[in-house]
Motif scaffolding. Structure first.
Motif, PDB file in Angstrom:
ATOM      1  N   GLY A 131      -9.113  87.621   7.556  1.00  0.00           N
ATOM      2  CA  GLY A 131      -8.329  89.632   7.338  1.00  0.00           C
ATOM      3  C   GLY A 131      -9.178  89.555   6.192  1.00  0.00           C
ATOM      4  O   GLY A 131     -10.015  88.514   5.274  1.00  0.00           O
ATOM      5  N   LYS A 132      -8.690  91.100   5.409  1.00  0.00           N
ATOM      6  CA  LYS A 132      -9.357  90.989   4.422  1.00  0.00           C
ATOM      7  C   LYS A 132      -8.354  90.155   3.319  1.00  0.00           C
ATOM      8  O   LYS A 132      -7.597  90.721   3.001  1.00  0.00           O
ATOM      9  CB  LYS A 132      -9.872  92.783   3.955  1.00  0.00           C
ATOM     10  CG  LYS A 132     -10.689  92.957   5.063  1.00  0.00           C
ATOM     11  CD  LYS A 132     -10.920  94.944   4.521  1.00  0.00           C
ATOM     12  CE  LYS A 132     -11.975  95.095   5.626  1.00  0.00           C
ATOM     13  NZ  LYS A 132     -11.652  95.661   6.886  1.00  0.00           N
ATOM     14  N   ILE A 133      -9.707  90.083   2.432  1.00  0.00           N
ATOM     15  CA  ILE A 133      -8.356  89.192   0.959  1.00  0.00           C
ATOM     16  C   ILE A 133      -9.149  90.280   0.241  1.00  0.00           C
ATOM     17  O   ILE A 133     -10.140  90.269  -0.697  1.00  0.00           O
ATOM     18  CB  ILE A 133      -8.638  87.945   1.188  1.00  0.00           C
ATOM     19  CG1 ILE A 133      -8.042  87.517   2.348  1.00  0.00           C
ATOM     20  CG2 ILE A 133      -8.677  87.328  -0.419  1.00  0.00           C
ATOM     21  CD1 ILE A 133      -8.264  86.210   2.249  1.00  0.00           C
ATOM     22  N   ARG A 134      -8.040  90.989  -1.114  1.00  0.00           N
ATOM     23  CA  ARG A 134      -8.458  91.514  -2.453  1.00  0.00           C
ATOM     24  C   ARG A 134      -8.538  90.082  -3.153  1.00  0.00           C
ATOM     25  O   ARG A 134      -7.654  89.199  -3.239  1.00  0.00           O
ATOM     26  CB  ARG A 134      -7.810  92.198  -2.928  1.00  0.00           C
ATOM     27  CG  ARG A 134      -8.583  94.475  -1.632  1.00  0.00           C
ATOM     28  CD  ARG A 134      -7.123  94.237  -2.182  1.00  0.00           C
ATOM     29  NE  ARG A 134      -5.810  94.603  -1.829  1.00  0.00           N
ATOM     30  CZ  ARG A 134      -5.225  94.998  -0.847  1.00  0.00           C
ATOM     31  NH1 ARG A 134      -6.128  95.389   0.256  1.00  0.00           N
ATOM     32  NH2 ARG A 134      -4.138  94.229  -0.631  1.00  0.00           N
ATOM     33  N   MET A 135      -9.351  90.060  -4.426  1.00  0.00           N
ATOM     34  CA  MET A 135      -9.390  89.216  -5.012  1.00  0.00           C
ATOM     35  C   MET A 135     -10.072  89.802  -6.880  1.00  0.00           C
ATOM     36  O   MET A 135     -10.964  90.842  -7.031  1.00  0.00           O
ATOM     37  CB  MET A 135     -10.374  87.595  -5.000  1.00  0.00           C
ATOM     38  CG  MET A 135     -11.298  86.948  -6.305  1.00  0.00           C
ATOM     39  SD  MET A 135     -11.912  85.639  -4.913  1.00  0.00           S
ATOM     40  CE  MET A 135     -12.049  84.943  -6.834  1.00  0.00           C
ATOM     41  N   ILE A 136      -9.473  89.220  -8.143  1.00  0.00           N
ATOM     42  CA  ILE A 136      -9.555  89.374  -8.864  1.00  0.00           C
ATOM     43  C   ILE A 136     -10.059  88.783  -9.796  1.00  0.00           C
ATOM     44  O   ILE A 136      -9.942  87.492  -9.804  1.00  0.00           O
ATOM     45  CB  ILE A 136      -8.937  90.429  -9.940  1.00  0.00           C
ATOM     46  CG1 ILE A 136      -8.339  91.642  -9.526  1.00  0.00           C
ATOM     47  CG2 ILE A 136      -9.195  90.312 -11.820  1.00  0.00           C
ATOM     48  CD1 ILE A 136      -7.373  92.268 -10.128  1.00  0.00           C
ATOM     49  N   THR A 137     -11.491  88.864 -10.480  1.00  0.00           N
ATOM     50  CA  THR A 137     -12.166  87.707 -11.211  1.00  0.00           C
ATOM     51  C   THR A 137     -12.845  88.353 -12.135  1.00  0.00           C
ATOM     52  O   THR A 137     -12.787  89.498 -12.733  1.00  0.00           O
ATOM     53  CB  THR A 137     -13.517  87.452 -10.480  1.00  0.00           C
ATOM     54  OG1 THR A 137     -14.493  87.973 -10.018  1.00  0.00           O
ATOM     55  CG2 THR A 137     -13.435  87.010  -8.937  1.00  0.00           C
ATOM     56  N   LYS A 138     -13.094  87.900 -13.116  1.00  0.00           N
ATOM     57  CA  LYS A 138     -13.613  87.956 -14.620  1.00  0.00           C
ATOM     58  C   LYS A 138     -14.571  88.961 -14.478  1.00  0.00           C
ATOM     59  O   LYS A 138     -15.642  88.699 -13.575  1.00  0.00           O
ATOM     60  CB  LYS A 138     -14.319  86.321 -15.714  1.00  0.00           C
ATOM     61  CG  LYS A 138     -12.425  85.446 -15.781  1.00  0.00           C
ATOM     62  CD  LYS A 138     -13.570  84.261 -16.604  1.00  0.00           C
ATOM     63  CE  LYS A 138     -12.448  83.717 -16.495  1.00  0.00           C
ATOM     64  NZ  LYS A 138     -14.085  82.067 -16.666  1.00  0.00           N
TER      65      LYS A 138
END
Lengths: 274, 325
Positions: free
Chosen positions: B286-293
């Motif tokens: 399913g949908k996945i949120r991710m934080i990157t630089k």
């Protein structure tokens, strides 16, 4: 015709419509009886102050009735507000179902044709010995004004944010203090407009005043004006009527001018949520 | 000086809006009541203030049972969400009214008012009417009124929700210094998890009238006891993944990393936030949120991974956390 012109014309017509009777009254009060009968003929003595003279030279003097009516009006307004403010407050705080029933009852009472009551009221006056007493006269007046007054004031109280009173509770204000410092100052405009409506009713009321008051020096204005005709059935003193009515309207006009702003803001309170 | 709620419950009609709430707030501690609207946080505050009566349970302040004491006598300093300033009185009289009612002499009134007006930088506004004040100024007047109450307890009901975001951030340290520096317990109601984390020593997260979890912001963030807590605390929201039957895996967006042989996924949405960027990815879970630089160019097809130790595991049936050793 432009939109604006059309609107202005409409307003002008409405003003004419409502003001013409008053102007006619004023005109009549300054006319001699002969001039009244033949308005378009050239009469030497058309304008006169005789009507006013007649009104003021009556015994007891006419100002007496003004004072009587003012007293009854002030008593009535005072008693009505004194009862209707706490009553309106409790109406707002009651559980909704009881409040709705109470409002329904109040509305139907307010719509009841009070003329049907005056004979019964007369019996009350007789048995309780309330006749010929201006303060006593204001009892039925306040009674009749209360339903409408309670409804008007309760809608003003209802429009106050509930937070305000709660903040005052937290501040340590008891019920009386909340009335004195928060509630009454905030509903003052509604109280003013209610007071005017009540005062007007009392000022104009006829049947109860006619039956409760028989002493000449205690008559209220409407009854006194009706008595100007004296004993003669055949001559109607139109000029004197008109003069008396003009004099009787002056206090009302003064009150209206002074409280105009409050009346309008009081009557429209709750129309728009701020 | 502490506040204790014991088995507090309130019912309206057939609906329990607060159920068996047990909380205690220590002297000088700020407890945030956090939760979505309708969770009972404001209702709890009203019970503590005495504006409503609990159906069951007791409230103790300084060891004394105040459950049946009138709000007039509770010595509570409260800031309302709407501020509830008296609209017909100027700032000075808004603040003086409570003192006057309590029979404090004119001289003392003036002394205390001058103090508080100075403290809150309201000196120049004392003759203004509430309607002439900005939101932030109104909030300060409401706060001043609470301070002048000499309270045993502070209650703040969403005190910042009517302010814009910038002002809110400016006012947080100010509010902390003014109220949290004292020895009274503070109960702070908010629906904003970020504000709760910024202001409170501990957070009580409520859901449908029940206490879902209570703890320091760190505890709630690192060890959420239910999926609800995990989802409510932390922005962007935690990802819930069903990898094996009966178990929900929670993984925070900042713990998701790139890897060469991880979970294949596709970018469907990108938000550049300046200091970082948020990616919304589509994967087989399913949908996945991710934080990157922020300074990274990212191809549209990437592989994801995360460390097992960052996973929060929940039972699918009860939504409760599986405690790891």
């Amino acid at each position: 015709m432009t939109e604006l012109n059309r609107r202005n014309t409409t307003i002008l017509l409405l003003i004419l419509w409502s003001i013409t009777p008053l102007i006619w009254q004023l005109y009549t009060s300054f006319c001699s009886p002969e001039a009244l009968i033949s308005p378009f003929e050239n009469i030497a003595k058309r304008w006169t102050l005789d009507n006013y003279r007649q009104v003021f030279q009556a015994d007891p003097p006419f100002w007496r009735y003004l004072v009587n009516s003012s007293l009854v009006g002030i008593y009535t307004t005072f008693i009505t507000l004194l009862i209707s403010i706490p009553a309106a407050y409790s109406l707002v705080k009651l559980p909704r179902r009881i409040a709705n029933v109470s409002k329904l009852v109040l509305t139907s009472v307010a719509l009841f044709p009070y003329v049907l009551l005056f004979l019964a009221l007369l019996e009350f006056a007789r048995s309780l010995n309330l006749g010929n007493n201006l303060l006593a006269l204001s009892i039925p007046y306040s009674g009749l004004s209360l339903p409408l007054a309670i409804l008007l004031i309760s809608s003003a109280i209802k429009d106050l944010p509930a937070d305000l009173e709660e903040a005052a509770k937290i501040d340590g204000l008891n019920l009386w203090q909340r009335f004195r410092w928060i509630l009454v100052p905030l509903i003052a405009p509604a109280c003013a407009s209610t007071a005017i409506i009540v005062f007007l009713f009392s000022w104009n009321e006829y049947p109860i005043a006619l039956t409760w008051i028989s002493k000449d020096e205690l008559l209220t204005l409407p009854v006194a004006i009706a008595r100007l005709a004296g004993s003669s059935v055949y001559s109607v003193p139109y000029g004197a009527y008109a003069a008396a009515t003009v004099i009787g309207s002056i206090p009302l006009i003064i009150i209206m001018i002074i409280f105009q702003k409050q009346i309008v803001s009081g009557l429209t309170q709750g129309a728009v949520k701020g | 000086m502490s506040l204790n709620l014991e088995n507090l419950a309130r019912r309206i009609g057939q609906k329990w809006i607060i159920q068996n709430l047990n909380l205690n707030v220590d002297p000088g501690e700020c407890l945030a009541l956090l939760g979505p609207s309708g969770c009972g946080k404001s209702s709890t505050l009203r019970l503590i203030a005495g504006l409503d009566k609990p159906t069951r349970g007791s409230i103790y302040l300084l060891g004394k049972d105040i459950t049946n004491i009138s709000p007039l006598k509770r010595r509570v300093g409260m800031v309302f969400q709407s501020y509830a300033l008296y609209p017909h009185l100027d700032v000075y009289n808004n603040l003086a009214l409570g003192l006057k009612i309590r029979g404090i002499s004119i001289k003392d009134q003036k002394h205390r008012l001058d103090n508080v007006l100075g403290l809150l930088k309201l000196d120049l506004l004392s003759n203004y009417m509430p309607s002439q004040l900005s939101g932030g100024q109104r909030q300060r007047v409401a706060l001043a009124r609470a301070l002048l109450r000499d309270p045993d307890l502070y209650l703040l009901d969403e005190p910042m929700s009517n302010l814009d975001a910038q002002l809110r951030e400016d006012l947080r340290p100010e509010l902390r210094n003014l109220i949290l520096g004292n020895k009274q317990p503070v109960v702070y109601v908010t629906h904003d998890q970020q504000e709760a984390m910024a202001m409170a020593n501990r957070i009580a997260l409520l859901k449908e009238g029940r206490l879902e979890q209570i703890g320091t912001p760190k505890e709630l963030y690192l060890r959420p006891r239910t999926t609800f807590v995990a989802g409510f605390i932390g922005r962007p929201q935690i990802n819930f993944i069903k990898r094996e039957p009966g178990i929900i895996v929670g993984i925070r967006p900042e713990d998701v990393k790139f890897s060469i042989d991880g979970l294949p996924s596709k970018i469907i949405h990108k938000e550049w936030h300046g200091s970082n960027q948020l990616l919304l990815l589509d994967s087989k879970f399913g949908k996945i949120r991710m934080i990157t630089k922020a300074n990274m160019d990212i191809p549209s097809d990437i592989n994801l991974t995360w460390s097992k130790s960052k996973e929060h595991l929940f039972r699918e049936d009860s939504k409760e956390a599986i405690i790891k050793d």
